[in-house]
Design a protein around this motif. Structure first.
Motif, PDB file in Angstrom:
ATOM      1  N   PHE A 210      17.631  22.872 -11.572  1.00 25.26           N
ATOM      2  CA  PHE A 210      17.103  24.212 -11.823  1.00 25.26           C
ATOM      3  C   PHE A 210      15.827  24.391 -10.997  1.00 25.26           C
ATOM      4  CE2 PHE A 210      15.244  21.381 -14.995  1.00 25.26           C
ATOM      5  CZ  PHE A 210      13.893  21.667 -14.884  1.00 25.26           C
ATOM      6  N   PHE A 215       9.341  27.531 -14.169  1.00 28.71           N
ATOM      7  CA  PHE A 215       8.809  27.034 -15.438  1.00 28.71           C
ATOM      8  C   PHE A 215       7.409  26.451 -15.280  1.00 28.71           C
ATOM      9  CE2 PHE A 215      13.429  26.748 -15.366  1.00 28.71           C
ATOM     10  CZ  PHE A 215      13.768  27.464 -16.499  1.00 28.71           C
ATOM     11  N   ASN A 221      10.122  20.630 -22.390  1.00 26.86           N
ATOM     12  CA  ASN A 221      11.340  20.818 -23.184  1.00 26.86           C
ATOM     13  C   ASN A 221      11.759  22.277 -23.325  1.00 26.86           C
ATOM     14  OD1 ASN A 221       9.192  21.505 -24.779  1.00 26.86           O
ATOM     15  ND2 ASN A 221       9.795  20.274 -26.555  1.00 26.86           N
ATOM     16  N   LEU A 222      11.093  23.174 -22.595  1.00 27.63           N
ATOM     17  CA  LEU A 222      11.488  24.580 -22.618  1.00 27.63           C
ATOM     18  C   LEU A 222      12.251  24.985 -21.359  1.00 27.63           C
ATOM     19  CD1 LEU A 222       8.392  26.408 -24.184  1.00 27.63           C
ATOM     20  CD2 LEU A 222      10.495  25.610 -25.298  1.00 27.63           C
ATOM     21  N   VAL A 223      12.508  24.027 -20.478  1.00 28.68           N
ATOM     22  CA  VAL A 223      13.268  24.348 -19.262  1.00 28.68           C
ATOM     23  C   VAL A 223      14.731  24.576 -19.631  1.00 28.68           C
ATOM     24  CG1 VAL A 223      11.712  22.990 -17.833  1.00 28.68           C
ATOM     25  CG2 VAL A 223      13.806  21.935 -18.704  1.00 28.68           C
ATOM     26  N   TYR A 224      15.420  25.333 -18.802  1.00 27.88           N
ATOM     27  CA  TYR A 224      16.851  25.542 -18.993  1.00 27.88           C
ATOM     28  C   TYR A 224      17.496  25.760 -17.629  1.00 27.88           C
ATOM     29  CZ  TYR A 224      15.448  30.464 -18.589  1.00 27.88           C
ATOM     30  OH  TYR A 224      14.908  31.653 -18.151  1.00 27.88           O
ATOM     31  N   GLY A 225      18.809  25.657 -17.621  1.00 26.96           N
ATOM     32  CA  GLY A 225      19.536  25.810 -16.371  1.00 26.96           C
ATOM     33  C   GLY A 225      20.240  24.526 -15.981  1.00 26.96           C
ATOM     34  N   THR A 226      20.771  24.477 -14.774  1.00 25.47           N
ATOM     35  CA  THR A 226      21.527  23.314 -14.312  1.00 25.47           C
ATOM     36  C   THR A 226      20.646  22.069 -14.281  1.00 25.47           C
ATOM     37  OG1 THR A 226      22.858  24.753 -12.901  1.00 25.47           O
ATOM     38  CG2 THR A 226      22.968  22.386 -12.462  1.00 25.47           C
ATOM     39  N   ALA A 228      18.993  20.776 -16.853  1.00 24.14           N
ATOM     40  CA  ALA A 228      17.872  20.777 -17.800  1.00 24.14           C
ATOM     41  C   ALA A 228      17.972  19.628 -18.790  1.00 24.14           C
ATOM     42  CB  ALA A 228      17.815  22.108 -18.532  1.00 24.14           C
ATOM     43  N   ASP A 229      19.190  19.330 -19.249  1.00 21.80           N
ATOM     44  CA  ASP A 229      19.370  18.229 -20.204  1.00 21.80           C
ATOM     45  C   ASP A 229      18.983  16.892 -19.570  1.00 21.80           C
ATOM     46  OD1 ASP A 229      21.495  18.464 -18.423  1.00 21.80           O
ATOM     47  OD2 ASP A 229      22.955  17.618 -19.810  1.00 21.80           O
ATOM     48  N   ILE A 232      15.091  16.702 -19.228  1.00 20.01           N
ATOM     49  CA  ILE A 232      14.412  16.397 -20.496  1.00 20.01           C
ATOM     50  C   ILE A 232      14.587  14.926 -20.866  1.00 20.01           C
ATOM     51  CG2 ILE A 232      14.415  16.870 -22.973  1.00 20.01           C
ATOM     52  CD1 ILE A 232      15.123  19.794 -22.248  1.00 20.01           C
TER      53      ILE A 232
END
Length: 372
Positions: A210, A215, A221-226, A228-229, A232
């Motif tokens: 991502f 961000f 721990n507030l990231v998202y997208g490709t 992100a898991d 984290i």
């Protein structure tokens, strides 16, 4: 994964005059490496990378690739003018072309990875303005800088590269993690108005797929997208083990962020010029590359020790897996021979007993009778 960045030699490329000047100053061996990187530089898809500065600097990367591809481990070590030049890259085949990522050159680490989303891009060099540069060219430009100045660090690379505005290559968006042994690291991305340079904050930095620039200033721990898991997971593991982070911890962080298509997991020790790696998510078996010696050897988990020189054209993952298989076969053959010898000895002993035992028993009976 890696993103294919393929540069054809087209009008307007404008790199050859500089490369020719470089070849005179640095020598044709270096020019060869620079030429490869200028015209063929590929980012990786869905990969995870990090740089950690704990007891010592450590870089790590999971190379993820959706399709079957040959991996080639390429090493160059040359000394001239009182300067050592050490170069390593994982080279992969993509549609008949060579891609390069990650790269470690004189202790500087570069991981070129797919970015999703990446925004609009341009198709060829001739579409670039004078002050523009494909972001996928950044690493090749950095290598050229190192050839002329072996002591350059990440801030030096960024200062020089910032004169150009980064541009994505159409349908092949990427971003770059750059790190050096002194604790300087940053993520480089294409920005709307200006380049996005995201320096390390603290003692480690992580990059997946991502856009990190979306961000800035937010908790991890507030990231998202490709990816992100994976980001984290890697962030939390490194943070929890930062005080004692070493090669084993680096492999554990990579293990926790592998995917079904992770083909290679690498850990780089820039202070000793060593690269350690596992193939196909098999973390029980670790190989070691020495850039100073230009050798590769079994390092951990193998039944037999093997150490080989790395040829100029590199050594492939297929070669390494074949070596491991042949070593197992040789060990089994030796075991079979031992078993065969022992079994043969038992058979011979049994035959002797069968033939000799009755005569011994008869002699013993005769002695008893005579005594009576």
């Amino acid at each position: 994964m890696l993103v294919k960045i393929e540069f054809a030699i087209v009008e307007g490329a404008g790199d050859m005059p500089y490369a020719k000047r470089l070849s005179v100053k640095a020598g044709w061996t270096f020019f060869f490496v620079a030429f490869l990187l200028v015209f063929s530089s590929s980012p990786a898809r869905a990969c995870t990378s990090f740089a950690v500065y704990s007891q010592e600097p450590i870089y790590g990367m999971n190379f993820d690739w959706y399709y079957d591809t040959e991996l080639n481990f390429m090493v160059l070590h040359d000394s001239r003018n009182d300067n050592d030049f050490e170069f390593f890259s994982l080279v992969f085949d993509i549609e008949g072309n060579d891609g390069y990522s990650p790269i470690m050159s004189n202790g500087l680490f570069y991981s070129i990875q797919e970015q999703r989303p990446a925004g609009a891009g341009k198709d060829i060099f001739s579409e670039l303005a004078e002050d523009e540069l494909f972001i996928s060219q950044v690493v090749s430009e950095a290598i050229l800088m190192q050839l002329l100045n072996p002591n350059i660090d990440v801030p030096g690379v960024i200062d020089n590269i910032q004169m150009k505005k980064f541009v994505q290559l159409t349908n092949q968006g990427c971003h770059i993690l750059a790190a050096d042994p002194q604790g300087n690291a940053a993520i480089l991305e294409v920005g709307k108005e200006e380049n996005e340079i995201l320096p390390i904050a603290g003692d480690f930095i992580v990059m997946t797929n991502f856009p990190n620039s979306l961000f800035k200033g937010l908790p991890y721990n507030l990231v998202y997208g490709t990816g992100a898991d994976r980001y984290i997971k890697a962030y939390e593991y490194i943070d929890q083990h930062l005080d004692s982070f070493d090669i084993d911890h680096a492999f554990e962080a990579l293990k926790q962020t592998t995917q079904d298509f992770t083909l290679c997991s690498l850990v780089c020790d820039p202070l000793r010029s060593n690269i350690y790696f596992a193939l196909n998510r098999d973390f029980e078996k670790i190989w070691k590359i020495s850039l100073k010696e230009k050798t590769i050897e079994t390092w951990q988990g193998f039944e037999k020790e093997v150490k080989l020189p790395i040829p100029e054209e590199g050594i492939t993952a297929t070669d390494l897996l074949a070596i491991d298989t042949s070593s197992k076969t040789a060990d089994r053959s030796g075991l079979y021979w031992k078993i065969g010898i022992i079994a043969g000895a038992i058979v011979i002993l049994t035959v002797i007993i069968i033939l000799v035992a009755p005569k011994l028993i008869w002699k013993l009976k005769l002695r008893r009778w005579r005594r009576m």
